[in-house]
Design an enzyme around this catalytic site. Structure first.
Site, PDB file in Angstrom:
ATOM      1  N   TRP A 201       0.837  -1.208   0.000  1.00  0.00           N
ATOM      2  CA  TRP A 201       0.000   0.000   0.000  1.00  0.00           C
ATOM      3  C   TRP A 201       0.868   1.252   0.000  1.00  0.00           C
ATOM      4  O   TRP A 201       0.363   2.348   0.234  1.00  0.00           O
ATOM      5  CB  TRP A 201      -0.941   0.013   1.212  1.00  0.00           C
ATOM      6  CG  TRP A 201      -0.255   0.183   2.552  1.00  0.00           C
ATOM      7  CD1 TRP A 201       1.013  -0.205   2.883  1.00  0.00           C
ATOM      8  CD2 TRP A 201      -0.801   0.790   3.727  1.00  0.00           C
ATOM      9  NE1 TRP A 201       1.301   0.113   4.181  1.00  0.00           N
ATOM     10  CE2 TRP A 201       0.199   0.719   4.731  1.00  0.00           C
ATOM     11  CE3 TRP A 201      -2.020   1.378   4.038  1.00  0.00           C
ATOM     12  CZ2 TRP A 201       0.001   1.218   6.018  1.00  0.00           C
ATOM     13  CZ3 TRP A 201      -2.210   1.862   5.326  1.00  0.00           C
ATOM     14  CH2 TRP A 201      -1.221   1.790   6.294  1.00  0.00           C
ATOM     15  N   ASP A 202       2.178   1.093  -0.284  1.00  0.00           N
ATOM     16  CA  ASP A 202       3.095   2.218  -0.133  1.00  0.00           C
ATOM     17  C   ASP A 202       2.779   3.383  -1.055  1.00  0.00           C
ATOM     18  O   ASP A 202       3.224   4.502  -0.804  1.00  0.00           O
ATOM     19  CB  ASP A 202       4.535   1.741  -0.355  1.00  0.00           C
ATOM     20  CG  ASP A 202       4.973   0.753   0.711  1.00  0.00           C
ATOM     21  OD1 ASP A 202       5.758   1.127   1.580  1.00  0.00           O
ATOM     22  OD2 ASP A 202       4.500  -0.398   0.687  1.00  0.00           O
TER      23      ASP A 202
ATOM     24  N   GLU B 239      -0.631  -4.674  11.909  1.00  0.00           N
ATOM     25  CA  GLU B 239      -0.026  -5.939  11.474  1.00  0.00           C
ATOM     26  C   GLU B 239       0.304  -6.903  12.611  1.00  0.00           C
ATOM     27  O   GLU B 239       0.361  -8.103  12.394  1.00  0.00           O
ATOM     28  CB  GLU B 239       1.247  -5.703  10.634  1.00  0.00           C
ATOM     29  CG  GLU B 239       0.984  -5.021   9.315  1.00  0.00           C
ATOM     30  CD  GLU B 239       2.206  -4.972   8.423  1.00  0.00           C
ATOM     31  OE1 GLU B 239       3.338  -5.088   8.931  1.00  0.00           O
ATOM     32  OE2 GLU B 239       2.033  -4.813   7.203  1.00  0.00           O
TER      33      GLU B 239
ATOM     34  N   LYS C   2       2.573  -2.381  16.173  1.00  0.00           N
ATOM     35  CA  LYS C   2       3.824  -2.297  15.410  1.00  0.00           C
ATOM     36  C   LYS C   2       4.019  -0.897  14.839  1.00  0.00           C
ATOM     37  O   LYS C   2       5.129  -0.377  14.791  1.00  0.00           O
ATOM     38  CB  LYS C   2       3.794  -3.323  14.274  1.00  0.00           C
ATOM     39  CG  LYS C   2       5.010  -3.268  13.348  1.00  0.00           C
ATOM     40  CD  LYS C   2       4.846  -4.253  12.199  1.00  0.00           C
ATOM     41  CE  LYS C   2       6.000  -4.152  11.214  1.00  0.00           C
ATOM     42  NZ  LYS C   2       5.819  -5.056  10.059  1.00  0.00           N
ATOM     43  N   GLN C   3       2.938  -0.295  14.393  1.00  0.00           N
ATOM     44  CA  GLN C   3       3.007   1.003  13.720  1.00  0.00           C
ATOM     45  C   GLN C   3       1.662   1.691  13.857  1.00  0.00           C
ATOM     46  O   GLN C   3       0.711   1.136  14.395  1.00  0.00           O
ATOM     47  CB  GLN C   3       3.355   0.811  12.248  1.00  0.00           C
ATOM     48  CG  GLN C   3       2.388  -0.073  11.495  1.00  0.00           C
ATOM     49  CD  GLN C   3       2.866  -0.424  10.109  1.00  0.00           C
ATOM     50  OE1 GLN C   3       3.154   0.445   9.306  1.00  0.00           O
ATOM     51  NE2 GLN C   3       2.962  -1.717   9.822  1.00  0.00           N
TER      52      GLN C   3
END
Length: 802
Positions: free
Chosen positions: A354-355, A493, A613-614
């Site tokens: 999805w960057d 994630e 995680k983020q």
């Protein structure tokens, strides 16, 4: 370092792979890592040349199972150039490598302005003779199929001879990522070497299963005293020019190799090898190549002008350099997506995630034709997404979390935890939010460019089918009267299941549900604004049914967003998970960015804890302005106050390990927009993530392209509050003392080079001379109209940071 250079002094094997990644040269069609030309692949070096969109699929035996992976292919090494000194009696010394020979004054300089990598050193042989070497390489930004390497040799205090071999090496594998070592990594087959008289050698091969044909050809020439001898050889996996050069004391001798690369994916060619030979033979000499290459870069920099003082500006320029090398104007003619690690290494196998959500906002306002090409990559794979949805008994289009050549789901079924050595189930394919990201990118591109034609054609194809998928995924809960989306994985994630659950996935991920509400609202707006005949075409083709619209409307207003303790819950039940003893884990492990791996190695599971995680919930603050986010929640029947959002930000700041480089980008963005004094900490880490390799070895496997582009967009949109909507530029600048001055230009609608400058508490907008209409600019307290040729400056209202 200079303002426009990225330099390293001395030879350090331990960080050589990192330098190779950061010194990668590319042009959007292909890129080559900054490896020493005389070095083969091994523990220290990793030569790599990657053509955008060149994939191959192999099956490997892993943990007793057959595992299929598609990888971006490492092509033959065109850089190869080795040399050795000859004794007066003609006997040869060892081939030079910096790992086995004495080197002095070793220096590497990446010239960002011209896209050139220079390497210089002095080699002291066992008999104390010293040879000075300087190399200059380029991957041509004007001609995307050309690479060149110039090597200058000079003897210091002696006369004698050296032997040089400049070749094309087809004996390569995908060896950049150590944890993939148990997989089948040999992607090339049918390697053949040959000679095309009078002065060209060539290599041909193809990928093992995708059967992409690859052709490389090399021309080599000596400038200075003519060679004592010269020959062309071709055997096995190697095609080479070999020279014996006389080196008079103090007189330089130059060897130039010019290489052409083609694949069977290329347009307007008959065959890859024939095209490569022809291009190599016709290529100009190095001086002319360097001039045209530098000119192409000059034009790129002019279109993407960004000026930020100090070290932050220096790093931002490097980030922009690598974004432009991966996604250049040449990309507009290719069928490729945004590879998460650029064309710089093999991590994530070169897949498309999805960057583009972090990359396209920058490209939209500088290279919209590249943005459109990247969206077309998704549109060409819409049939695959439609098929995938049907397999899940859903309507519409279900795009994959990881995409490669044909758009099928490329996410692995197993992944290796390097800490425990165990292969574990991988459920990352449940990150269905990638579809919402694609719809968001389509909408933002069309808002920035005014490309209504795209919105009504390919854009509508994608947005409406993504909306149909979400409408068929949402299930009404009679107890609450709200719709729910179950069994997904959010941007975090880490959490791919509930503790001790027998099925993967979590329910009502807030980010997923809120973005789904946005997608459905935009799809409704689009469906109602389509020209009648275009709407009829879509209905006739099954693109959507007008009878679906009331359901879309209902779901977009009644999706569940969970809350706990007065904050937005990352997903239903998040607040009931155990708290982690962060201090104990930091004390024990130091770097805890990958808590999932640490806990699994201990026999525990990250799913049990309130750790992320983020950025997950906070991604909403990255995508939407505070006003738009509040409006979305209001549409859903919730009240999101500034205080509730601030509490939410604080809550997840304390529970995020930042195991992804994207996390710092988002946190820096959100805190800057919230006018928080600690924003710079995350902005700085985002800037340093690759250049300092903060994740400890990941950058050597390829740069983090989304994070690099995200830092550019942090300046372009994050600090300015720039939005493109309602046929206007909306600006709401925020103060970040460490990035308080900057200049950049935008390509907006028909205007090339709209200038935006923030300096000394003043915002300046300049519109270049043209025949285009005036630009409407909306600020928090006023609206302005800036005509072509006009410059307007306004004082910014100072607002307190938190």
């Amino acid at each position: 370092m200079g303002e426009w250079t990225w330099e390293y002094e001395g030879y350090e094997p331990a960080v050589e792979r990192l330098r190779e990644a950061l010194h990668t040269l590319g042009n959007g069609y292909f890129a080559t890592r900054g490896t020493a030309p005389e070095c083969r692949g091994g523990l220290v070096h990793c030569p790599g040349t990657y053509v955008a969109g060149c994939y191959n699929r192999l099956v490997s035996s892993v943990a007793g199972r057959q595992v299929e992976n598609e990888d971006m292919v490492n092509l033959p090494n065109w850089l190869l150039l080795r040399f050795r000194m000859l004794s007066p009696d003609g006997s040869a010394g060892p081939w030079f490598t910096p790992d086995t020979c004495e080197v002095m004054d070793y220096r590497q300089v990446l010239d960002l302005r011209r896209g050139v990598l220079t390497r210089s050193f002095r080699y002291r042989a066992a008999d104390d003779r010293v040879l000075r070497v300087e190399q200059c390489r380029l991957v041509h930004m004007g001609d995307p199929h050309i690479g060149a390497l110039r090597t200058v040799f000079a003897a210091e205090g002696w006369d004698g001879r050296i032997e040089v071999e400049a070749g094309l090496d087809g004996n390569v594998t995908n060896a950049n990522v150590h944890r993939y070592r148990d997989l089948d990594r040999r992607h090339l087959t049918g390697v053949r070497a040959g000679v095309a008289e009078p002065g060209t050698v060539w290599l041909r091969c193809c990928t093992r299963t995708s059967e992409v044909g690859i052709g490389m050809a090399q021309r080599a020439e000596v400038v200075g005293p003519p060679p004592v001898s010269a020959s062309l050889t071709a055997a096995g996996h190697l095609a080479a020019h070999r020279f014996e050069l006389a080196l008079p004391d103090g007189q330089a001798v130059t060897l130039v190799k010019t290489v052409a690369v083609h694949t069977s994916h290329d347009r307007a060619i008959s065959d890859p090898l024939g095209a490569a030979i022809e291009r190599a033979e016709r290529a100009p000499h190095f001086t002319a190549l360097l001039h045209s290459h530098a000119l192409a870069w000059k034009q790129l920099w002019r279109r993407s002008e960004l000026e930020v003082p100090g070290e932050a500006g220096h790093v931002l320029r490097l980030h922009l350099f690598h974004v432009l090398q991966t996604l250049s104007p040449h990309t507009a003619g290719l069928d490729v997506g945004v590879s998460a690690r650029g064309l710089h290494g093999e991590a994530y196998r070169g897949h498309v995630f999805w960057d583009e959500l972090f990359v396209l906002p920058y490209l939209d306002l500088h290279f919209p034709e590249v943005s459109r090409a990247l969206l077309n990559y998704r549109h060409r794979r819409l049939p695959q997404a439609l098929w995938a949805a049907r397999q899940e008994r859903r309507d519409g289009a279900m795009y994959p979390w990881q995409s490669g050549s044909d758009g099928r789901e490329e996410s692995q079924r197993l992944h290796l935890n390097p800490r425990s050595g165990r292969w574990l189930p991988d459920h990352s394919r449940l990150q269905r939010h990638v579809g919402s990201a694609i719809a968001y990118n389509v909408w933002q591109y069309c808002q920035a460019t005014g490309d209504i034609r795209y919105l009504h054609t390919k854009g509508a194809d994608m947005v409406l089918q993504i909306a149909r998928f979400w409408a068929s995924s949402a299930v009404l809960d009679p107890a609450s009267g709200r719709y729910r989306i179950r069994g997904v994985v959010g941007p975090d994630e880490y959490h791919d299941a509930y503790p001790d659950a027998d099925r993967p996935g979590i329910d009502d991920n807030a980010y997923t549900n809120v973005t789904v509400a946005w997608v459905l609202a935009r799809a409704l707006e689009l469906a109602r604004s389509l020209p009648a005949r275009r709407r009829q075409e879509l209905v006739e083709r099954g693109g959507f049914d007008t009878g679906e619209l009331p359901l879309w409307e209902e779901i977009s207003r009644r999706l569940t967003v969970p809350f706990h303790q007065g904050v937005i819950s990352q997903f239903e039940g998040y607040g009931e998970l155990a708290e982690l003893d962060w201090d104990r884990y930091r004390e024990r492990y130091g770097d805890i960015r990958r808590l999932d791996r640490i806990l699994e190695a201990e026999g525990d599971a990250v799913n049990r804890y309130q750790v992320s995680k983020q950025a997950d919930v906070l991604m909403l603050g990255y995508l939407f302005s505070p006003a738009e986010l509040a409006s979305l929640f209001e549409r859903l029947g919730y009240r999101l106050t500034d205080e509730a959002w601030q509490r939410t930000v604080d809550y997840y700041l304390r529970r995020t390990s930042h195991g992804s480089t994207l996390s710092e980008v988002v946190h820096g963005w959100v805190l800057a927009r919230a006018r928080r004094a600690d924003a710079w900490r995350y902005c700085r880490e985002a800037l340093e993530s690759d250049v300092a390799d903060l994740q400890g070895g990941t950058t050597s496997e390829g740069v983090h392209l989304g994070a690099m582009a995200g830092t550019l967009d942090l300046v372009q949109r994050g600090l300015t509050g720039l939005e493109t909507r309602e046929d206007a530029l909306w600006l709401d600048p925020v103060e970040l003392p460490e990035l308080s001055e900057f200049d950049f230009t935008l390509r907006y609608r028909g205007h090339w080079g709209i200038g935006v400058r923030v300096r000394g508490g003043e915002l300046t907008i300049s519109v270049p001379e043209s025949e285009e209409p005036a630009v409407r600019v909306v600020l928090p307290d006023r609206s302005l109209t800036v005509s072509p040729g006009e410059v307007i400056s306004v004082r910014l209202t100072r607002r307190q940071s938190g």
